[in-house]
Design a protein around this motif. Structure first.
Motif, PDB file in Angstrom:
ATOM      1  N   GLU A  35      13.564  -0.579  15.506  1.00  0.00           N
ATOM      2  CA  GLU A  35      12.557  -1.227  14.990  1.00  0.00           C
ATOM      3  C   GLU A  35      12.565  -2.781  15.172  1.00  0.00           C
ATOM      4  O   GLU A  35      11.391  -3.174  15.637  1.00  0.00           O
ATOM      5  CB  GLU A  35      12.447  -0.876  13.598  1.00  0.00           C
ATOM      6  N   LEU A  36      13.370  -3.264  15.150  1.00  0.00           N
ATOM      7  CA  LEU A  36      13.738  -4.722  15.519  1.00  0.00           C
ATOM      8  C   LEU A  36      13.127  -5.190  16.814  1.00  0.00           C
ATOM      9  O   LEU A  36      12.336  -6.098  16.905  1.00  0.00           O
ATOM     10  CB  LEU A  36      14.960  -5.295  15.113  1.00  0.00           C
ATOM     11  N   CYS A  37      13.756  -4.324  17.827  1.00  0.00           N
ATOM     12  CA  CYS A  37      13.109  -4.545  19.109  1.00  0.00           C
ATOM     13  C   CYS A  37      11.665  -4.343  19.171  1.00  0.00           C
ATOM     14  O   CYS A  37      10.971  -4.968  19.922  1.00  0.00           O
ATOM     15  CB  CYS A  37      14.155  -3.559  20.041  1.00  0.00           C
ATOM     16  N   SER A  38      11.022  -3.205  18.850  1.00  0.00           N
ATOM     17  CA  SER A  38       9.673  -2.843  18.835  1.00  0.00           C
ATOM     18  C   SER A  38       8.807  -4.046  18.309  1.00  0.00           C
ATOM     19  O   SER A  38       8.007  -4.494  18.875  1.00  0.00           O
ATOM     20  CB  SER A  38       9.432  -1.731  18.126  1.00  0.00           C
ATOM     21  N   ALA A  39       9.289  -4.488  17.263  1.00  0.00           N
ATOM     22  CA  ALA A  39       8.520  -5.628  16.440  1.00  0.00           C
ATOM     23  C   ALA A  39       8.604  -6.963  17.116  1.00  0.00           C
ATOM     24  O   ALA A  39       7.600  -7.676  17.284  1.00  0.00           O
ATOM     25  CB  ALA A  39       9.286  -5.612  14.756  1.00  0.00           C
ATOM     26  N   ALA A  40       9.675  -7.275  17.715  1.00  0.00           N
ATOM     27  CA  ALA A  40       9.887  -8.541  18.788  1.00  0.00           C
ATOM     28  C   ALA A  40       9.110  -8.332  19.983  1.00  0.00           C
ATOM     29  O   ALA A  40       8.330  -9.288  20.220  1.00  0.00           O
ATOM     30  CB  ALA A  40      11.363  -8.614  18.982  1.00  0.00           C
ATOM     31  N   MET A  41       8.959  -7.205  20.560  1.00  0.00           N
ATOM     32  CA  MET A  41       7.977  -7.206  21.582  1.00  0.00           C
ATOM     33  C   MET A  41       6.675  -7.192  21.205  1.00  0.00           C
ATOM     34  O   MET A  41       5.986  -7.776  21.883  1.00  0.00           O
ATOM     35  CB  MET A  41       8.468  -5.602  22.092  1.00  0.00           C
ATOM     36  N   LYS A  42       6.234  -6.756  20.225  1.00  0.00           N
ATOM     37  CA  LYS A  42       4.782  -6.776  19.697  1.00  0.00           C
ATOM     38  C   LYS A  42       4.251  -8.108  19.345  1.00  0.00           C
ATOM     39  O   LYS A  42       3.527  -8.772  19.909  1.00  0.00           O
ATOM     40  CB  LYS A  42       4.535  -5.534  18.309  1.00  0.00           C
ATOM     41  N   ARG A  43       5.427  -8.726  18.710  1.00  0.00           N
ATOM     42  CA  ARG A  43       5.023 -10.306  18.233  1.00  0.00           C
ATOM     43  C   ARG A  43       5.101 -10.925  19.500  1.00  0.00           C
ATOM     44  O   ARG A  43       4.216 -12.064  19.707  1.00  0.00           O
ATOM     45  CB  ARG A  43       6.114 -10.671  17.392  1.00  0.00           C
ATOM     46  N   GLU A  68       7.441  -7.572  31.482  1.00  0.00           N
ATOM     47  CA  GLU A  68       8.587  -6.953  32.020  1.00  0.00           C
ATOM     48  C   GLU A  68       9.824  -7.839  31.427  1.00  0.00           C
ATOM     49  O   GLU A  68      10.944  -7.273  31.245  1.00  0.00           O
ATOM     50  CB  GLU A  68       8.370  -7.054  33.761  1.00  0.00           C
ATOM     51  N   GLU A  69       9.905  -9.070  31.525  1.00  0.00           N
ATOM     52  CA  GLU A  69      11.107 -10.005  31.237  1.00  0.00           C
ATOM     53  C   GLU A  69      11.437  -9.731  29.694  1.00  0.00           C
ATOM     54  O   GLU A  69      12.681  -9.660  29.477  1.00  0.00           O
ATOM     55  CB  GLU A  69      10.712 -11.538  31.503  1.00  0.00           C
ATOM     56  N   ILE A  70      10.508  -9.892  28.778  1.00  0.00           N
ATOM     57  CA  ILE A  70      10.716  -9.574  27.216  1.00  0.00           C
ATOM     58  C   ILE A  70      11.243  -8.103  27.256  1.00  0.00           C
ATOM     59  O   ILE A  70      12.560  -7.929  26.705  1.00  0.00           O
ATOM     60  CB  ILE A  70       9.690  -9.633  26.559  1.00  0.00           C
ATOM     61  N   THR A  71      10.978  -7.257  28.171  1.00  0.00           N
ATOM     62  CA  THR A  71      11.336  -5.750  27.791  1.00  0.00           C
ATOM     63  C   THR A  71      12.846  -5.749  28.426  1.00  0.00           C
ATOM     64  O   THR A  71      13.724  -5.071  27.771  1.00  0.00           O
ATOM     65  CB  THR A  71      10.464  -4.876  28.723  1.00  0.00           C
ATOM     66  N   ALA A  72      13.062  -6.515  29.433  1.00  0.00           N
ATOM     67  CA  ALA A  72      14.519  -6.511  30.108  1.00  0.00           C
ATOM     68  C   ALA A  72      15.645  -7.073  29.014  1.00  0.00           C
ATOM     69  O   ALA A  72      16.611  -6.608  28.791  1.00  0.00           O
ATOM     70  CB  ALA A  72      14.615  -7.152  31.504  1.00  0.00           C
ATOM     71  N   GLU A  73      15.016  -8.083  28.293  1.00  0.00           N
ATOM     72  CA  GLU A  73      15.709  -8.729  27.331  1.00  0.00           C
ATOM     73  C   GLU A  73      16.045  -7.897  26.209  1.00  0.00           C
ATOM     74  O   GLU A  73      17.317  -7.870  25.725  1.00  0.00           O
ATOM     75  CB  GLU A  73      15.356 -10.175  26.951  1.00  0.00           C
ATOM     76  N   LEU A  74      15.197  -7.360  25.639  1.00  0.00           N
ATOM     77  CA  LEU A  74      15.212  -6.376  24.547  1.00  0.00           C
ATOM     78  C   LEU A  74      16.043  -5.099  24.972  1.00  0.00           C
ATOM     79  O   LEU A  74      16.725  -4.472  24.072  1.00  0.00           O
ATOM     80  CB  LEU A  74      13.833  -5.763  23.887  1.00  0.00           C
ATOM     81  N   ALA A  75      15.904  -4.734  26.153  1.00  0.00           N
ATOM     82  CA  ALA A  75      16.645  -3.659  26.529  1.00  0.00           C
ATOM     83  C   ALA A  75      18.187  -3.713  26.279  1.00  0.00           C
ATOM     84  O   ALA A  75      19.141  -3.183  25.709  1.00  0.00           O
ATOM     85  CB  ALA A  75      16.669  -3.016  28.040  1.00  0.00           C
ATOM     86  N   THR A  76      18.916  -4.882  26.640  1.00  0.00           N
ATOM     87  CA  THR A  76      20.025  -5.278  26.251  1.00  0.00           C
ATOM     88  C   THR A  76      20.546  -4.984  24.644  1.00  0.00           C
ATOM     89  O   THR A  76      21.491  -4.474  24.480  1.00  0.00           O
ATOM     90  CB  THR A  76      20.518  -6.744  26.740  1.00  0.00           C
ATOM     91  N   LEU A  77      19.576  -5.386  23.808  1.00  0.00           N
ATOM     92  CA  LEU A  77      19.811  -5.675  22.446  1.00  0.00           C
ATOM     93  C   LEU A  77      19.521  -3.947  21.958  1.00  0.00           C
ATOM     94  O   LEU A  77      20.501  -3.620  21.165  1.00  0.00           O
ATOM     95  CB  LEU A  77      18.556  -6.356  21.707  1.00  0.00           C
TER      96      LEU A  77
END
Length: 126
Positions: free
Chosen positions: A1-9, A37-46
């Motif tokens: 949920e945190l990653c999805s919220a960060a991506m949306k924000r 794409e860069e944000i998604t890659a960063e959040l994939a690690t999380l």
């Protein structure tokens, strides 16, 4: 949920900061896609870290549930039932983490099966 919220924000902030004329151009659209794409890659690690932490927590719960079992002729089946419930719980909780969790679910299931096999051998030997 945190990653999805960060991506949306992040995407919302990107949209808000971009001028409407830039956002409408091909260059603006490309910049937006590159940032996404860069944000998604960063959040994939999380997400990977969250999956690993979830595996640890679910494995600890699994071991607690196994410790409640008694040695009996049905011990192998009882252990399989506990493992199946633990895998189902892991899968349910992992759905809240963005990204594909099929590989993590399969790895967790294998981990539990191997642990059960080891414990069953130890119970038979003891």
């Amino acid at each position: 949920e945190l990653c999805s919220a960060a991506m949306k924000r992040a995407i919302d902030e990107l949209d808000d900061s971009a001028s409407s004329s830039l956002a409408a151009t091909q260059v603006g659209k490309q910049i937006r896609e590159n940032m996404k794409e860069e944000i998604t890659a960063e959040l994939a690690t999380l997400s990977d870290i969250q999956i690993d932490l979830l595996k640890e927590a679910c494995f600890a719960e699994f071991k607690q549930n196994l410790s409640k079992l008694r040695i009996s002729p049905t011990l192998a089946n009882d252990m399989q039932d506990v493992a199946a419930k633990s895998v189902a719980d892991f899968a349910k909780r992992a759905k809240k983490i963005p990204g594909s969790t099929a590989d993590a679910k399969a790895a967790f299931s294998t981990q539990l099966k191997e642990f059960c096999a080891e414990r069953l051998l130890a119970a038979r030997a003891g």
